[in-house]
Enzyme design. Structure first.
Site, PDB file in Angstrom:
ATOM      1  N   LYS A  99      73.006  65.393  50.685  1.00  0.00           N
ATOM      2  CA  LYS A  99      74.039  65.429  49.654  1.00  0.00           C
ATOM      3  C   LYS A  99      73.580  66.393  48.572  1.00  0.00           C
ATOM      4  CE  LYS A  99      76.516  62.963  46.082  1.00  0.00           C
ATOM      5  NZ  LYS A  99      76.519  61.809  45.151  1.00  0.00           N
ATOM      6  N   GLY A 160      78.370  57.896  36.485  1.00  0.00           N
ATOM      7  CA  GLY A 160      77.961  56.718  35.746  1.00  0.00           C
ATOM      8  C   GLY A 160      78.899  56.241  34.666  1.00  0.00           C
ATOM      9  N   GLY A 187      82.047  58.064  39.023  1.00  0.00           N
ATOM     10  CA  GLY A 187      82.975  57.625  37.999  1.00  0.00           C
ATOM     11  C   GLY A 187      83.881  56.476  38.380  1.00  0.00           C
ATOM     12  N   THR A 209      76.611  53.267  40.457  1.00  0.00           N
ATOM     13  CA  THR A 209      76.441  52.527  39.210  1.00  0.00           C
ATOM     14  C   THR A 209      77.290  51.273  39.142  1.00  0.00           C
ATOM     15  OG1 THR A 209      75.945  54.597  38.054  1.00  0.00           O
ATOM     16  CG2 THR A 209      76.562  52.720  36.698  1.00  0.00           C
TER      17      THR A 209
END
Length: 259
Positions: A99, A160, A187, A209
């Protein structure tokens, strides 16, 4: 549930999970198992390169027979740095999936489009399965696809933030025009956010997150999985298209005056 394929690998779960920020490796493992995820990303700087992968404290918690482990280039600021990290991942653990994360500004952590494209072109030529994290830019998505990226990974909102689909219009254009799977990344903060992404037509979502920082990561991981399953079932059911005017679900006239 529809199976989807990336680089010849079939996935039954549309939920990918990042492994940072968990309180412990055991909680991480439990959350991944609860979610049913079959792909996780791992920051290479969190892996002990002096040990075999099966002996690393983090990697050893992941069942590599069931899960694709994808090192990410988190911390890289240039294509050169990202390529170096990818090569280290391959040399140390035989990892061919990567990634790409190229974030030169530590304040907003937005990806550098020019360096991301440059790194993608290099790594594809070297035989990597490249998954580039990118801004929600339809033109860049097409360029990355043409360069050989296995997927494109537009951000929903900055990393995050848990703000949800702040780039919805641009992501929709990417989904509508992409010839490779689209992974909505970064997000997404609530199960409703991933459901909306799947309803838009995204192939996968990646969460870190929102799961890892929850009071109960295992329960939250399961909630995200359920939201995706519900969105999939709803789309398979053939939802009625939105209408511009009200339409009564029951007759409004006639019965009051019938004899």
């Amino acid at each position: 549930m529809k199976s989807l394929t990336i680089a010849g690998r079939t996935f039954n779960s549309r939920l990918f999970i990042g492994t940072g920020k968990f309180g412990s490796h055991d909680i991480m493992r439990q959350a991944i198992e609860s979610s049913g995820s079959e792909l996780v990303t791992v920051a290479l700087r969190r892996v002990d390169l002096d040990k075999e992968p099966e002996n690393d404290p983090l990697i050893s918690k992941l069942d590599q027979d069931k899960i694709v482990i994808v090192p990410n280039t988190s911390g890289a600021r240039t294509a050169e740095e990202a390529v170096r990290i990818a090569r280290l991942a391959r040399a140390a653990g035989g990892f061919d999936w990567i990634k790409l994360e190229l974030t030169p500004n530590l304040h907003h952590l937005l990806p550098d489009p020019i360096e991301t494209l440059k790194a993608t072109e290099i790594l594809v030529k070297e035989g990597f399965i490249v998954m580039p994290y990118m801004n929600a830019d339809p033109v860049l998505a097409k360029r990355l696809e043409e360069a050989g990226a296995a997927v494109v990974m537009p951000l929903a909102a900055p990393i995050g933030t848990n703000l949800g689909l702040r780039n919805k219009d641009m992501i929709q254009i990417i989904i509508d025009n992409s010839q490779v799977p689209v992974v909505v990344d970064a997000g997404l903060g609530m199960p409703s956010h991933v459901a909306e992404a799947i309803e838009m037509g995204a192939d996968f979502v990646l969460i870190n997150t929102a799961i890892a920082a929850a009071a109960n990561p295992v329960k939250m991981a399961n909630a995200f999985a359920k939201a995706i399953a519900a969105a999939e079932e709803a789309m398979e059911a053939g939802p009625r298209a939105p209408q511009s005017a009200a339409s009564a679900s029951s007759p409004l006239t006639g019965f009051l005056w019938s004899k």
